[in-house]
Structure formats: structure tokens, C-alpha cells
Scaffold this motif. Structure first.
Motif, PDB file in Angstrom:
ATOM      1  N   LEU A 298       0.832  -1.204   0.000  1.00  0.00           N
ATOM      2  CA  LEU A 298       0.000   0.000   0.000  1.00  0.00           C
ATOM      3  C   LEU A 298       0.866   1.254   0.000  1.00  0.00           C
ATOM      4  O   LEU A 298       0.546   2.248  -0.674  1.00  0.00           O
ATOM      5  CB  LEU A 298      -0.918  -0.015   1.220  1.00  0.00           C
ATOM      6  CG  LEU A 298      -1.853   1.189   1.372  1.00  0.00           C
ATOM      7  CD1 LEU A 298      -2.767   1.315   0.160  1.00  0.00           C
ATOM      8  CD2 LEU A 298      -2.671   1.074   2.658  1.00  0.00           C
ATOM      9  N   ASP A 299       1.974   1.238   0.733  1.00  0.00           N
ATOM     10  CA  ASP A 299       2.872   2.386   0.776  1.00  0.00           C
ATOM     11  C   ASP A 299       3.479   2.656  -0.602  1.00  0.00           C
ATOM     12  O   ASP A 299       3.609   3.814  -1.021  1.00  0.00           O
ATOM     13  CB  ASP A 299       3.974   2.136   1.804  1.00  0.00           C
ATOM     14  CG  ASP A 299       4.789   3.383   2.085  1.00  0.00           C
ATOM     15  OD1 ASP A 299       4.211   4.422   2.440  1.00  0.00           O
ATOM     16  OD2 ASP A 299       6.027   3.327   1.921  1.00  0.00           O
ATOM     17  N   ALA A 300       3.822   1.585  -1.317  1.00  0.00           N
ATOM     18  CA  ALA A 300       4.362   1.751  -2.670  1.00  0.00           C
ATOM     19  C   ALA A 300       3.310   2.345  -3.599  1.00  0.00           C
ATOM     20  O   ALA A 300       3.610   3.200  -4.452  1.00  0.00           O
ATOM     21  CB  ALA A 300       4.856   0.407  -3.196  1.00  0.00           C
ATOM     22  N   ILE A 301       2.056   1.882  -3.437  1.00  0.00           N
ATOM     23  CA  ILE A 301       0.971   2.431  -4.270  1.00  0.00           C
ATOM     24  C   ILE A 301       0.778   3.917  -3.988  1.00  0.00           C
ATOM     25  O   ILE A 301       0.602   4.733  -4.911  1.00  0.00           O
ATOM     26  CB  ILE A 301      -0.332   1.645  -4.015  1.00  0.00           C
ATOM     27  CG1 ILE A 301      -0.187   0.212  -4.528  1.00  0.00           C
ATOM     28  CG2 ILE A 301      -1.511   2.335  -4.689  1.00  0.00           C
ATOM     29  CD1 ILE A 301      -1.381  -0.675  -4.192  1.00  0.00           C
ATOM     30  N   LEU A 302       0.835   4.281  -2.714  1.00  0.00           N
ATOM     31  CA  LEU A 302       0.660   5.705  -2.364  1.00  0.00           C
ATOM     32  C   LEU A 302       1.824   6.554  -2.876  1.00  0.00           C
ATOM     33  O   LEU A 302       1.621   7.697  -3.306  1.00  0.00           O
ATOM     34  CB  LEU A 302       0.530   5.847  -0.849  1.00  0.00           C
ATOM     35  CG  LEU A 302      -0.765   5.295  -0.240  1.00  0.00           C
ATOM     36  CD1 LEU A 302      -0.733   5.408   1.275  1.00  0.00           C
ATOM     37  CD2 LEU A 302      -1.979   6.025  -0.812  1.00  0.00           C
ATOM     38  N   ARG A 303       3.039   6.024  -2.827  1.00  0.00           N
ATOM     39  CA  ARG A 303       4.177   6.769  -3.387  1.00  0.00           C
ATOM     40  C   ARG A 303       4.027   6.959  -4.897  1.00  0.00           C
ATOM     41  O   ARG A 303       4.323   8.037  -5.430  1.00  0.00           O
ATOM     42  CB  ARG A 303       5.481   6.038  -3.062  1.00  0.00           C
ATOM     43  CG  ARG A 303       5.948   6.215  -1.637  1.00  0.00           C
ATOM     44  CD  ARG A 303       7.433   5.875  -1.490  1.00  0.00           C
ATOM     45  NE  ARG A 303       7.709   4.508  -1.898  1.00  0.00           N
ATOM     46  CZ  ARG A 303       7.684   3.462  -1.081  1.00  0.00           C
ATOM     47  NH1 ARG A 303       7.388   3.648   0.203  1.00  0.00           N
ATOM     48  NH2 ARG A 303       7.966   2.247  -1.519  1.00  0.00           N
TER      49      ARG A 303
END
Length: 453
Positions: free
Chosen positions: A154-159
Motif C-alpha cells: 500500500l505504501d508503494a501504491i501511495l508513493r
């Protein structure tokens, strides 16, 4: 910052304004989109992890209720998703499905809340990245169940989403700048046309007009500008023709006065001394009046656009020697021979005559006349023996009626000679300026386009 932007041109300010507005709008959109997307995705992920943790907790509790249950086997059989870690407190012992995890992996606040018999969830950022920790009490077996789910994906998607939004904001700002450039061109182009037309009119081309336009917002400005120029042209032409007519009409009584003074001068010896002095004063003033009238008539014709004769090829050296034969010493002419210009011979003769007479009357005498070629132009340099002209006065000497200190202390001139020199040079596509001669006096330089052979 405001002063720097204010110092920029109108076109640059419009471009910067459009770019800043586009950047502001896109930034607000990007921030709001990121905040909404982040909140929604985190809520969805948290809900999924909670459901998974409750299911896993129920499974572990049922297994632990069986006598002789192996805790390690139970945690392994729980079937948690890949990457999830289970931490269990049972019979005052801590167990974990991963060797590097344990009691310390669970936040103290979450442990306290779960120990009180309430299920809880908390997001934590660890050294390995953000995680969600869900705590579920197991009252039936006297235990506490914790499931840790990583948020790396999820953090990668948000970045990625933030990168896309930042890039979109930058593209929007660039698009706003491009739109501002187009808009500024639409705004500034009519102003540039007005500026060019005004500069052309100031250069003497009074028949210049702005082209008609189909833009209703500019049509009124174009019509008003052209009407103003038309009125200005008519007034200037009327004033110039009036000056020419007045100067011409004054020639007849001037001729009569000159004839009468010449008659008195012929019988000057018969007059008493006092009358002779008065005659000399009258003769000097009459001569000055005659030269003033000739200069005024020439300037009026120049302002009205009245040419004396069509252009012809004029030999510069021969013309200078002819004029100097009447004013000074023809031997003063030196430099390149066989240089020709296109122009009105009579007006060019008056130009150089005024320069030579100016040197004789106000510059201590004419010392040299040098003819040379500079590119496609012919240069005529006229030196005098005076004290020179201060740099701050070198442009004002060519103004009309610039007498007094500007004329190096002499008041015998009309104040129109050098003005007529500048007007005539400009009418022939050339120019005239003043500098210092090597001997310390003034040097007047006349530039005229050379006639093509």
C-alpha cells in the motif's frame, strides 16, 4: 519577490500568473486527491486485516481449547496470509510465528487495551516499514492474539500515486504557462503594433496607420488611434505650410530692405559717423534676418515634405570644394576622392555651408574637412579651432533655436543652422553627430549612404 515580478514585462507577468494559477489549482486537486485516496485505501486495508485477524483468532482459540495443544503447531496451522506475523500471549508466555518477532513487536498501548478485553487496531511505522497491528482478546483460553500485517504494498501504491499527482501538477503548470504565453501574445501583439506605428510616426512617416481589425474590442482603439494620427498629420502639415507661406511672403519686403540698405551702403561715405554705425548695425541684423528666414523656409519645406528637386548623383569632394570656394579655403578638403551620394545637390550644399559657417562664426575657424568611406557610407568630418563642445551639450546643439552657451558663447547665429543640418542629413538617410577633434576643437561628422555604382 513582488518587486521582481513587477519589474518584468507585461508578457512575462501574464505567463507567470497563468502558471501560478494552474499550479495552485493542480496542487489543491493533487493534495485533496492524495488525501482522499490514502484515507480510503488505508481504511479498506485496515478492515481487511481486522476481518482476517478475527478469523485467525477464532481458529487459534478453538485449537487452544483442545487439551495438549502444541502452540507452535497451532500458530503454523493458522494459515495467515503471506507476510503476516502472529504474536500470541497464553499462560503468561509469548509466542510468535516469526523468530524475529515477539512481545516488543506489539505497541504497549495496544497490549494494554487488548488486556482489558477489547479488540483494538493500530498503525505503526517500524524499521521495516509501516504495519497494521490488530489485537484480539481470547477470554475463553485466557490469552491475547495479535496479528501484524505489513503495509509495504500500500505504501508503494501511495508513493506512485503521489509521484503521478506531482507530475500532473507540474504538467498543469507548464500547460498554464503555455496558455499564458498564447494569451499574452494575443494581448501584447496589438500593443506592439501600436508601439511600432507610434515609433514610425515619431520618425516622420505621418501617413502610417494601424491596419483594420475584426476584433470588436480593438476596433475602437484602432479607429481612435488612426483618427488621432490623421488629425495630428493635418495639423503638422498645416503649421508647416503656414510657416513656409509666411517665410515666403517675408522675402518680398526683405528684398526691398536689402536693396535700400545696399543703396545706403553705396553712399556710406556721405553719411555722418553716427549714421554709418547705425547702418552697420542695420546691415548686420538684416543679414542675420535673411539667413534666419532662409533657414526657416528650408525647415518648413522639410517639415511639409516638399523636396526641392529629385535625387541625383553628387560628387562629395567636388561639392565640398565648391562650397568652400565661397566660404573658406578649398584646399582644406582631403581624403578619398570619387565618392558619390544620392541626394538633392542644393540641400546638400546648404548642409555643408551651414557646417562651415558654424565653424567660422562659432568655432574659431575651419581647420580641416576629411572625406572617407565607412562600409556603405560616406563620412565627412569637419574640424574647427574652437574649444570644443561639452559632451552633455553635443546633442542639444542640433535642436532648433539652441543658442547661447550651447553655441559656445556666440549669440550671432540664428539657432537653426545645425538643426537644418540634422534635418537634411536625416532626409537623405544619414545622420550627423558631434565629437572632439584631435586638435581639441569640435568635430562634426556627417554620414550619408554612398551611391551604388
Amino acid at each position: 519577490m513582488t518587486r521582481r515580478i513587477g519589474a518584468l514585462g507585461l508578457r512575462h507577468r501574464i505567463v507567470i500568473g497563468f502558471a501560478l494559477v494552474a499550479l495552485l489549482v493542480s496542487a489543491v486537486f493533487a493534495v485533496s486527491t492524495y488525501a482522499l485516496a490514502r484515507g480510503y485505501l488505508l481504511d479498506q486495508r485496515e478492515r481487511v486485516v481486522q476481518h482476517q485477524a478475527l478469523a485467525d483468532a477464532g481458529f487459534v482459540q478453538r485449537r487452544l481449547e483442545t487439551a495438549g495443544a502444541d502452540v507452535s503447531a497451532v500458530l503454523t496451522a493458522a494459515g495467515t496470509p503471506a507476510g503476516h506475523t502472529v504474536v500470541l500471549k497464553w499462560q503468561d508466555q509469548w509466542y510468535a510465528s516469526a523468530l524475529d518477532q515477539g512481545r516488543d513487536a506489539v505497541p504497549a498501548t495496544l497490549r494494554a487495551e487488548t488486556a482489558e478485553g477489547r479488540a483494538a487496531v493500530q498503525r505503526v511505522r517500524t524499521a521495516d516499514g509501516p504495519v497494521i497491528v490488530v489485537g484480539v482478546p481470547l477470554p475463553a483460553v485466557g490469552g491475547e492474539f495479535y496479528e501484524i500485517a505489513p503495509l509495504d504494498e500500500l505504501d508503494a501504491i501511495l508513493r506512485l500515486l503521489s509521484t503521478i499527482l506531482i507530475g500532473g501538477a507540474a504538467l498543469a503548470a507548464a500547460a498554464g504557462a503555455a496558455l499564458g504565453a498564447w494569451a499574452s501574445r494575443s494581448v501584447v501583439t496589438p500593443l506592439n503594433r501600436v508601439a511600432v506605428a507610434a515609433a514610425t510616426i515619431a520618425g516622420g512617416e505621418l501617413d502610417t496607420r494601424l491596419p483594420p481589425t475584426q476584433d470588436p474590442e480593438l476596433a475602437t482603439i484602432v479607429a481612435s488611434f488612426n483618427s488621432m494620427v490623421q488629425t495630428l498629420q493635418q495639423r503638422i502639415e498645416r503649421d508647416a505650410r503656414l510657416a513656409a507661406d509666411v517665410s515666403h511672403e517675408l522675402r518680398s519686403p526683405l528684398t526691398t530692405l536689402v536693396g535700400s540698405v545696399d543703396l545706403l551702403t553705396a553712399r556710406r561715405d556721405e553719411l555722418p559717423p553716427r549714421s554709418q554705425q547705425l547702418l552697420d548695425l542695420i546691415s548686420a541684423d538684416l543679414d542675420r534676418f535673411r539667413r534666419l528666414l532662409d533657414d526657416l523656409l528650408e525647415l518648413a519645406r522639410s517639415d511639409a515634405g516638399l523636396d526641392l528637386s529629385p535625387e541625383a548623383r553628387v560628387d562629395v569632394g567636388e561639392l565640398l570644394r565648391h562650397v568652400l570656394h565661397e566660404v573658406g579655403d578649398p584646399a582644406l578638403v582631403s581624403g578619398v576622392e570619387d565618392l558619390e551620394v544620392l541626394g538633392d545637390k542644393a540641400r546638400l550644399s546648404r548642409l555643408f555651408r551651414n557646417l562651415f559657417e558654424n565653424a567660422e562664426r562659432h568655432g574659431g575657424g575651419l581647420t580641416a574637412v576629411l572625406v572617407s568611406r565607412s562600409g556603405d557610407d560616406v563620412l565627412v568630418e569637419v574640424d574647427d579651432a574652437g574649444s570644443g563642445i561639452p559632451p552633455e551639450e553635443r546633442e542639444r546643439v542640433f535642436e532648433r533655436f539652441a543658442t547661447g552657451p550651447t553655441r559656445r558663447g556666440s549669440s550671432s547665429g540664428t539657432g537653426l543652422g545645425l538643426a537644418l543640418v540634422a534635418e537634411t542629413a536625416a532626409a537623405h538617410g544619414g545622420a550627423v553627430w558631434c565629437t572632439s577633434s584631435p586638435a581639441g576643437g569640435a568635430r562634426f561628422v556627417v554620414r550619408l549612404p554612398e551611391a551604388k555604382r
